[in-house]
Design a protein around this motif. Structure first.
Motif, PDB file in Angstrom:
ATOM      1  N   ALA A 148     -13.235  -6.392 108.955  1.00  0.00           N
ATOM      2  CA  ALA A 148     -12.997  -7.841 109.012  1.00  0.00           C
ATOM      3  C   ALA A 148     -11.515  -8.161 109.188  1.00  0.00           C
ATOM      4  O   ALA A 148     -10.646  -7.443 108.705  1.00  0.00           O
ATOM      5  N   ASP A 149     -11.241  -9.258 109.895  1.00  0.00           N
ATOM      6  CA  ASP A 149      -9.860  -9.731 110.040  1.00  0.00           C
ATOM      7  C   ASP A 149      -9.503 -10.671 108.902  1.00  0.00           C
ATOM      8  O   ASP A 149      -8.367 -10.720 108.457  1.00  0.00           O
ATOM      9  N   PHE A 150     -10.483 -11.438 108.457  1.00  0.00           N
ATOM     10  CA  PHE A 150     -10.256 -12.366 107.341  1.00  0.00           C
ATOM     11  C   PHE A 150     -11.488 -12.345 106.439  1.00  0.00           C
ATOM     12  O   PHE A 150     -12.620 -12.387 106.927  1.00  0.00           O
ATOM     13  N   VAL A 151     -11.231 -12.293 105.134  1.00  0.00           N
ATOM     14  CA  VAL A 151     -12.321 -12.332 104.145  1.00  0.00           C
ATOM     15  C   VAL A 151     -12.005 -13.471 103.194  1.00  0.00           C
ATOM     16  O   VAL A 151     -10.859 -13.589 102.731  1.00  0.00           O
ATOM     17  N   ILE A 209     -12.567 -11.498 116.769  1.00  0.00           N
ATOM     18  CA  ILE A 209     -12.229 -11.328 115.354  1.00  0.00           C
ATOM     19  C   ILE A 209     -13.516 -11.366 114.528  1.00  0.00           C
ATOM     20  O   ILE A 209     -14.531 -11.925 114.960  1.00  0.00           O
ATOM     21  N   ILE A 210     -13.429 -10.772 113.346  1.00  0.00           N
ATOM     22  CA  ILE A 210     -14.569 -10.802 112.428  1.00  0.00           C
ATOM     23  C   ILE A 210     -14.161 -11.579 111.177  1.00  0.00           C
ATOM     24  O   ILE A 210     -13.144 -11.274 110.541  1.00  0.00           O
ATOM     25  N   LEU A 211     -14.929 -12.614 110.886  1.00  0.00           N
ATOM     26  CA  LEU A 211     -14.709 -13.399 109.664  1.00  0.00           C
ATOM     27  C   LEU A 211     -15.802 -13.000 108.671  1.00  0.00           C
ATOM     28  O   LEU A 211     -16.986 -12.989 109.029  1.00  0.00           O
ATOM     29  N   ALA A 237     -19.602 -12.629 109.782  1.00  0.00           N
ATOM     30  CA  ALA A 237     -20.355 -11.877 108.784  1.00  0.00           C
ATOM     31  C   ALA A 237     -20.522 -12.826 107.590  1.00  0.00           C
ATOM     32  O   ALA A 237     -19.653 -12.935 106.726  1.00  0.00           O
ATOM     33  N   GLY A 238     -21.633 -13.528 107.635  1.00  0.00           N
ATOM     34  CA  GLY A 238     -21.886 -14.549 106.606  1.00  0.00           C
ATOM     35  C   GLY A 238     -23.282 -15.072 106.817  1.00  0.00           C
ATOM     36  O   GLY A 238     -24.159 -14.331 107.264  1.00  0.00           O
ATOM     37  N   VAL A 239     -23.493 -16.358 106.553  1.00  0.00           N
ATOM     38  CA  VAL A 239     -24.826 -16.925 106.783  1.00  0.00           C
ATOM     39  C   VAL A 239     -24.762 -17.988 107.890  1.00  0.00           C
ATOM     40  O   VAL A 239     -23.683 -18.385 108.325  1.00  0.00           O
TER      41      VAL A 239
END
Ligand code: 13P
Ligand code: SF4
Length: 303
Positions: free
Chosen positions: A33-36, A18-20, A57-59
């Motif tokens: 993304a699956d969740f934003v 999954i991509i967060l 996908a963040g820091v």
């Protein structure tokens, strides 16, 4: 671009990944993304998921948090240079010294911090639950690290309890002045001004609403107002403009940009997922200790 997105979607299925994505990400990331959402929401999703791989996908601190609470999963940060200026303001030695000078007082740690720092703290918080977390301690004095602005904003809403805040901040938010807000009120008298609590407390005090990135987005969703001044990173304003074309949004300043948050590209997401590289790893003892601090927060925030 379309081909990259298709490849990412296919790989997610094949690899049970999954991509967060955080709300400050480049907007095209949303399509894969699956969740934003905000830090709290994304950490809850990292804990709940049955996926084998989490692409964050963040820091860095966000991906690290996902690994702390889901150690059995592979957590990938597509661009390992995506750090956080605030998290870099306190290291392990500094938290140890800060605790020594205020011994016996519980420490609340903003999620924007490293695992080593979290491992020294009692409970974690995010911008959406900081007040609730501090109150849950029921103590007359609380140490708050690393964001002095958030800590002092929380203190204003307490019944006399004292927040002893570490001297850290987010330079993106800390740059906003009360003058900027007053100017926005004059220029847009009918607008609602929505502020992230990483701004200075005197700035937050001038807002119609103060809350996390998701809190700001939800405020717009539930409001009948038509014009909003957004006092946080540009990504939030970009998403609002996309999702509410009938409303108007003004970003408080054009330079409200978190460079780290913009480092992650779709190409890098594809590359890291395809090759399973840029994995977050942690020393097990640090992971275990920092996990106590995050799990305690998730427990309080669930109630
Ligand atoms: P949120 O928890 O509101 O998403 O904020 C995270 C952050 O880094 C804000 O600068
Ligand atoms: Fe860190 Fe500030 Fe960027 Fe948020 S906006 S990730 S606090 S540097």
């Amino acid at each position: 671009m379309k081909i990259i997105k298709e490849k990412i979607k296919k790989l997610k299925e094949e690899k049970n990944a999954i991509i967060l994505a955080h709300s400050y990400q480049n907007i095209e990331v949303d399509e894969v993304a699956d969740f934003v959402g905000d830090s709290l929401y994304l950490s809850q999703k990292a804990k709940e998921t049955n996926a084998d791989i989490i692409v964050f996908a963040g820091v860095y601190f966000m991906a690290q948090t996902a690994k702390i609470i889901s150690p059995e999963k592979k957590v990938l940060l597509p661009n390992l240079k995506a750090g956080c200026l605030m998290a870099d303001m306190i290291n392990h030695e500094q938290i140890v010294n800060f605790k020594k000078t205020h011994s016996g007082i519980p420490v609340v740690c903003y999620i924007n911090s490293t695992a080593e720092v979290k491992s020294e703290c009692d409970i974690c918080c995010t911008s959406s639950n900081a007040l609730e977390i501090v109150k849950s301690l029921n103590c007359p004095q609380v140490l708050f690290i690393p964001d002095a602005n958030l800590g002092k904003w929380v203190e204003k809403q307490l019944d006399g309890e004292e927040i002893i805040a570490y001297d850290g901040n987010c330079p993106v938010h800390n740059n906003i002045t009360t003058e900027d807000i007053k100017k926005a009120r004059t220029n847009y008298p009918e607008a609602k001004i929505l502020i992230h609590p990483e701004c200075k407390p005197e700035v937050s005090a001038l807002g119609d609403y103060v809350g996390s990135t998701s809190g700001i987005i939800d405020y717009v969703k539930n409001s009948t107002d038509k014009l909003f001044v957004i006092v946080t990173e540009k990504g939030v304003a970009d998403r609002l403009k996309r999702d509410y074309p009938e409303k108007q949004f003004v970003l408080i300043k054009n330079d409200m940009l978190c460079e780290s948050m913009k480092l992650t590209s779709l190409e890098e997401i594809l590359y890291s997922l395809e090759n399973e590289v840029n994995e977050i790893t942690l020393d097990e003892e640090v992971r275990r200790l920092s996990s106590n601090c995050i799990e305690r927060m998730l427990e309080v925030s669930k109630k």
